[in-house]
Design an enzyme around this catalytic site. Structure first.
Site, short mmCIF file in Angstrom:
data_model
loop_
_atom_site.label_atom_id
_atom_site.label_comp_id
_atom_site.label_asym_id
_atom_site.label_seq_id
_atom_site.Cartn_x
_atom_site.Cartn_y
_atom_site.Cartn_z
N SER A 120 0.84 -1.19 0.00
CA SER A 120 0.00 0.00 0.00
C SER A 120 0.89 1.25 0.00
O SER A 120 1.69 1.42 -0.91
CB SER A 120 -0.96 -0.05 1.18
OG SER A 120 -2.01 0.87 1.03
N ASP A 261 -9.03 -5.43 -5.24
CA ASP A 261 -8.17 -4.54 -4.47
C ASP A 261 -8.58 -3.08 -4.58
O ASP A 261 -9.03 -2.62 -5.63
CB ASP A 261 -6.75 -4.69 -5.04
CG ASP A 261 -5.65 -4.41 -4.06
OD1 ASP A 261 -5.82 -3.54 -3.21
OD2 ASP A 261 -4.60 -5.08 -4.17
N HIS A 288 -7.17 -6.13 -0.97
CA HIS A 288 -5.99 -5.32 -0.66
C HIS A 288 -4.95 -6.04 0.20
O HIS A 288 -3.79 -5.65 0.20
CB HIS A 288 -6.45 -4.04 0.05
CG HIS A 288 -5.43 -2.96 0.13
ND1 HIS A 288 -4.77 -2.46 -0.98
CD2 HIS A 288 -4.93 -2.27 1.20
CE1 HIS A 288 -3.94 -1.50 -0.60
NE2 HIS A 288 -4.00 -1.38 0.71
#
Length: 311
Positions: A120, A261, A288
Site C-alpha cells: 500500500s 483490491d 488489498h
C-alpha cells in the site's frame, strides 16, 4: 520446519525537528547473519498503519530461510509517537520515511544487501526510495497493492464506491454532505467497503484488527499525510506521483495486487509500464491484503520464488 527466531528491539533515530529522542521499533524473523539470502525489509501501509497486519510475511523465515524485518515507522505503533506533530506536513513526509529506512538498514548492518517489499503506502515509499535514492545494496523490489500516483488511487476509490449498491452510495453522500461521517450508519457502509476491497475474510484477521486499533489510538500520521476522507486523499500526499521517476528503477521488480483490491489495475499499471525489469502477478480471489486472505499461501509461494531464483 521449526518456527523462526523472533527478535524485537529499537534503533535510535535522530530527528532534530522532533524535539525529543526518537526510536524505530522493529522485529526480525530468522537470523540476519546466517542465511544465504538477503533479508527482506517490509514497509507498511497507511502511512501510519503499524506493521501487525504484515506478520504473515514472517513465515518466509521458516518456509525459505529468508530473514524478514518488519518495523513501525515513527509516529505509529510501537515506535516513538508524536501526536504533537499532527497536521505538520513539513515533519511527516516521504523524506522522513526514506531517512528512517536508511537509518534502520544501517542500524541493523544490512545496508549492503537487502530486498524490499512495500504494501500500500509502503509500495509508494519503496518505489520512490528505489528510484530516487538508488541504494547500492537493494537487490530486488516487491510492490504490493500500492499506488504509483495518488490521483490514480483516488480515481480507483471512487470507481469502487460507484460499484456499491445505490442505497449505500446514497448513505455516503447524505452523511458527507451533512458532515456526519462519524455516524454508525456511515461507518457501517465504510465497513462494507472494507469487507469487499480491503480484506475479504470475516471476521477480520487478528493481525489486521490490531493494526486498525493501533491506528485509531493514534491517527497522527494517517490524518496528516493521507487525510480524514475515506475515499480520497486530502492530506499532504494529495496529488503526489512517482510516475516520472519509475524508469530509474533498474533492479528486478515484482508487482502484486488482488482482483478486488483498492489498488485497482489503473493504480499499478504505471509500475508495469515504466519499470524496465518488472513482472505482474494478480490474485484472483483477493483484495488489498492478499497475504491475509484465502490466497495467502500462494502469495508466499510467489514471493519466495521471486526472491530465491538465481540466488
Amino acid at each position: 520446519m521449526s518456527p523462526p527466531t523472533i527478535t524485537e528491539n529499537f534503533v535510535d533515530f535522530d530527528i532534530p525537528q522532533a524535539g525529543k529522542p526518537c526510536k524505530t521499533w522493529y522485529t526480525i524473523y530468522g537470523d540476519l547473519g546466517t542465511s544465504k539470502y538477503p533479508p527482506l525489509v517490509v514497509l507498511h501501509g497507511g502511512p501510519g498503519m503499524p506493521c501487525n497486519y504484515l506478520k504473515p510475511y514472517g513465515q518466509l523465515a521458516s518456509k525459505s530461510l529468508i530473514p524478514v524485518v518488519l518495523y513501525d515507522s515513527i509516529g505509529c505503533g510501537n515506535s516513538t509517537l508524536l501526536p504533537e506533530k499532527r497536521g505538520d506536513g513539513t515533519f511527516f513526509n516521504i523524506d522522513l520515511h526514506m531517512n528512517e529506512l536508511d537509518n534502520l538498514l544501517k542500524g541493523l548492518g544490512i545496508e549492503d544487501e537487502f530486498n524490499l517489499l512495500g504494501h500500500s503506502y509502503g509500495a509508494l515509499l519503496g518505489a520512490w526510495y528505489a528510484a530516487t535514492r538508488k541504494p547500492q545494496g537493494l537487490r530486488r523490489l516487491i510492490l504490493q497493492s500500492g499506488p504509483a500516483s495518488l490521483p490514480l488511487w483516488d480515481e480507483a476509490q471512487m470507481d469502487l464506491r460507484y460499484q456499491l449498491p445505490k442505497e449505500l452510495q446514497d448513505i455516503l453522500d447524505q452523511h458527507e454532505a451533512s458532515n456526519t461521517t462519524d455516524s454508525p450508519e456511515y461507518k457501517e457502509v465504510v465497513a462494507e467497503f472494507t469487507r469487499r476491497h480491503v480484506c475479504r475474510i470475516e471476521p477480520a484477521p487478528k493481525e489486521l484488527q490490531e493494526t486498525f486499533d493501533a491506528a485509531a489510538r493514534d491517527p497522527t500520521v494517517v490524518l496528516t499525510m493521507y487525510g480524514d476522507h475515506e475515499f480520497e486523499t486530502n492530506g499532504t500526499l494529495r496529488g503526489w506521483s512517482s510516475i516520472n521517476e519509475l524508469d530509474k528503477i533498474n533492479i528486478p521488480t515484482l508487482i502484486m495486487n488482488g482482483r478486488y483490491d483498492t489498488a485497482q489495475d489503473k493504480v499499478m499499471k504505471p509500475f508495469f509500464d515504466r519499470i524496465p525489469r518488472v513482472r505482474w502477478i494478480q490474485f484472483s480471489e483477493s483484495s488489498h491484503t492478499a497475504h491475509l486472505e484465502i490466497e495467502r499461501e500462494r502469495v508466499m509461494e510467489v514471493v519466495i520464488e521471486f526472491l530465491t531464483e538465481d540466488v
